[in-house]
Design an enzyme around this catalytic site. Structure first.
Site, mmCIF file in Angstrom:
data_model
loop_
_atom_site.group_PDB
_atom_site.id
_atom_site.type_symbol
_atom_site.label_atom_id
_atom_site.label_comp_id
_atom_site.label_asym_id
_atom_site.label_seq_id
_atom_site.Cartn_x
_atom_site.Cartn_y
_atom_site.Cartn_z
ATOM 1 N N GLY A 206 16.334 18.052 37.115
ATOM 2 C CA GLY A 206 17.295 17.059 36.605
ATOM 3 C C GLY A 206 18.695 17.796 37.110
ATOM 4 O O GLY A 206 19.784 17.095 37.332
ATOM 5 N N GLU B 252 21.553 22.047 31.371
ATOM 6 C CA GLU B 252 20.647 20.886 31.016
ATOM 7 C C GLU B 252 21.527 19.628 31.992
ATOM 8 O O GLU B 252 22.632 19.582 31.781
ATOM 9 C CB GLU B 252 20.404 20.581 30.119
ATOM 10 C CG GLU B 252 19.154 20.781 29.348
ATOM 11 C CD GLU B 252 17.814 19.951 30.018
ATOM 12 O OE1 GLU B 252 18.036 19.535 30.782
ATOM 13 O OE2 GLU B 252 16.927 20.072 29.218
ATOM 14 N N ASP C 20 18.163 14.579 25.173
ATOM 15 C CA ASP C 20 17.852 13.081 24.557
ATOM 16 C C ASP C 20 17.089 13.483 23.407
ATOM 17 O O ASP C 20 17.862 13.319 22.465
ATOM 18 C CB ASP C 20 16.912 12.482 25.647
ATOM 19 C CG ASP C 20 16.124 11.167 25.126
ATOM 20 O OD1 ASP C 20 17.141 10.453 24.542
ATOM 21 O OD2 ASP C 20 15.044 10.723 25.586
ATOM 22 N N THR C 21 15.835 13.751 22.988
ATOM 23 C CA THR C 21 15.446 13.990 21.768
ATOM 24 C C THR C 21 15.890 15.479 21.523
ATOM 25 O O THR C 21 15.750 15.785 20.281
ATOM 26 C CB THR C 21 13.895 14.053 21.878
ATOM 27 O OG1 THR C 21 13.211 15.055 22.560
ATOM 28 C CG2 THR C 21 13.371 12.529 22.343
ATOM 29 N N THR D 151 13.308 19.515 24.898
ATOM 30 C CA THR D 151 13.170 20.372 26.012
ATOM 31 C C THR D 151 14.218 21.652 25.702
ATOM 32 O O THR D 151 13.822 22.819 25.839
ATOM 33 C CB THR D 151 13.745 19.579 27.261
ATOM 34 O OG1 THR D 151 12.852 18.432 27.263
ATOM 35 C CG2 THR D 151 13.558 20.509 28.401
ATOM 36 N N LYS E 1 22.779 12.457 24.118
ATOM 37 C CA LYS E 1 22.367 11.133 23.312
ATOM 38 C C LYS E 1 22.654 11.657 22.018
ATOM 39 O O LYS E 1 21.459 11.873 21.450
ATOM 40 C CB LYS E 1 21.128 10.618 23.766
ATOM 41 C CG LYS E 1 21.124 10.135 25.051
ATOM 42 C CD LYS E 1 19.873 9.627 25.556
ATOM 43 C CE LYS E 1 19.513 9.364 27.068
ATOM 44 N NZ LYS E 1 18.393 8.795 27.174
ATOM 45 N N ARG F 12 18.005 10.266 42.306
ATOM 46 C CA ARG F 12 18.489 11.410 42.085
ATOM 47 C C ARG F 12 19.772 11.814 43.122
ATOM 48 O O ARG F 12 20.529 12.225 42.656
ATOM 49 C CB ARG F 12 17.700 12.708 42.126
ATOM 50 C CG ARG F 12 16.522 12.793 41.177
ATOM 51 C CD ARG F 12 15.761 14.245 41.593
ATOM 52 N NE ARG F 12 14.547 14.242 40.948
ATOM 53 C CZ ARG F 12 14.339 14.687 39.424
ATOM 54 N NH1 ARG F 12 15.431 14.746 38.796
ATOM 55 N NH2 ARG F 12 12.967 14.515 38.761
HETATM 56 P P1 5GP Z 1 14.683 15.661 25.634
HETATM 57 O O1 5GP Z 1 13.387 16.903 25.513
HETATM 58 O O2 5GP Z 1 15.808 16.303 25.334
HETATM 59 O O3 5GP Z 1 14.126 14.380 25.026
HETATM 60 O O4 5GP Z 1 14.641 15.344 27.128
HETATM 61 C C1 5GP Z 1 15.046 16.202 28.194
HETATM 62 C C2 5GP Z 1 14.715 15.865 29.610
HETATM 63 O O5 5GP Z 1 14.137 14.337 29.696
HETATM 64 C C3 5GP Z 1 15.948 15.917 30.492
HETATM 65 O O6 5GP Z 1 16.320 17.138 30.921
HETATM 66 C C4 5GP Z 1 15.524 14.746 31.519
HETATM 67 O O7 5GP Z 1 14.694 15.286 32.328
HETATM 68 C C5 5GP Z 1 14.682 13.818 30.685
HETATM 69 N N1 5GP Z 1 15.438 12.593 30.253
HETATM 70 C C6 5GP Z 1 15.747 12.387 28.982
HETATM 71 N N2 5GP Z 1 16.467 11.101 28.989
HETATM 72 C C7 5GP Z 1 16.840 10.909 30.187
HETATM 73 C C8 5GP Z 1 17.434 9.538 30.713
HETATM 74 O O8 5GP Z 1 18.187 9.026 30.297
HETATM 75 N N3 5GP Z 1 17.331 9.400 32.147
HETATM 76 C C9 5GP Z 1 16.737 10.480 32.867
HETATM 77 N N4 5GP Z 1 16.613 10.192 34.195
HETATM 78 N N5 5GP Z 1 16.063 11.487 32.309
HETATM 79 C C10 5GP Z 1 16.055 11.831 30.994
#
Ligand code: 5GP
Length: 174
Positions: free
Chosen positions: A45, A99, A103-104, A107, A131, A165
């Site tokens: 991403g 990054e 989101d959460t 990662t 977020k 993308r």
């Molecule tokens: P986390 O581990 O913080 O929940 O998510 C991180 C990864 O999830 C990001 O690097 C991305 O690849 C994917 N991701 C989280 N939210 C989104 C979103 O709204 N759109 C997209 N395309 N990918 C997301």
């Protein structure tokens, strides 16, 4: 049949993104002058953000990529899989982890812990999107492009089932 691209709503245009990244690049360049930092982009991403952020940096720096998988479709799978590790030796180096979106926070937590295992001097985090209503993290995010609500975002490197993308703006799916 309606195409997924008919359901996109513009969140940030290419020029708004460019402007914000220029500001982030200037802040990072000022803070890391003479420190020779290493930027580590999180694939897939972050590849466009990484390319634009690096070109907004005015000091000497290096770069590498790391690749993880945490999502299937629009949902976090809850487990992080390392698909490609960095090649650089980051011991005693200043790392800037790049990054696309937090989101959460799972990662970034996983990557930060893993990289701390290589004894760097410091780790800072730069994310294009954050977020705040969703992320559960107990450390600072040093550089944030835009804070966004809990929506699924595509374009500018971010995918929907590996597609979209290539769009030069950021969109949410209506
Ligand atoms: P986390 O581990 O913080 O929940 O998510 C991180 C990864 O999830 C990001 O690097 C991305 O690849 C994917 N991701 C989280 N939210 C989104 C979103 O709204 N759109 C997209 N395309 N990918 C997301």
């Amino acid at each position: 049949m309606r195409n997924i691209t008919d359901n996109l709503e513009l969140l940030y245009s290419a020029s708004e993104i460019r402007k914000r990244i220029k500001t982030l690049g200037a802040l990072i360049s000022k803070k890391y002058d003479k420190k020779d930092p290493i930027f580590i982009g999180v694939l897939n991403g972050s590849f466009i953000f990484m390319a634009d952020l690096l070109r907004s940096i005015s000091i000497e720096c290096e770069m590498d990529f790391i690749k993880v998988r945490s999502y299937s479709g629009q949902k976090s799978s809850g487990t992080i899989q390392l698909l490609k590790d960095i090649s650089a030796d980051v011991k005693d180096r200043d790392i800037i982890l790049v990054e696309d979106i937090i989101d959460t926070g799972l990662t970034i937590k996983f990557l930060r812990n893993r990289l701390f295992g290589s004894s760097p001097k410091s780790i800072a985090i730069a994310t294009l999107l954050f977020k705040p209503s969703v992320a559960e993290i107990d450390f600072d995010i040093d550089y944030i492009g835009f804070e966004i609500p809990q929506e699924y975002v595509v374009g500018y490197g971010l995918d929907y089932e590996q597609k979209l993308r290539h769009l030069d703006g950021l969109y949410c799916i209506k």
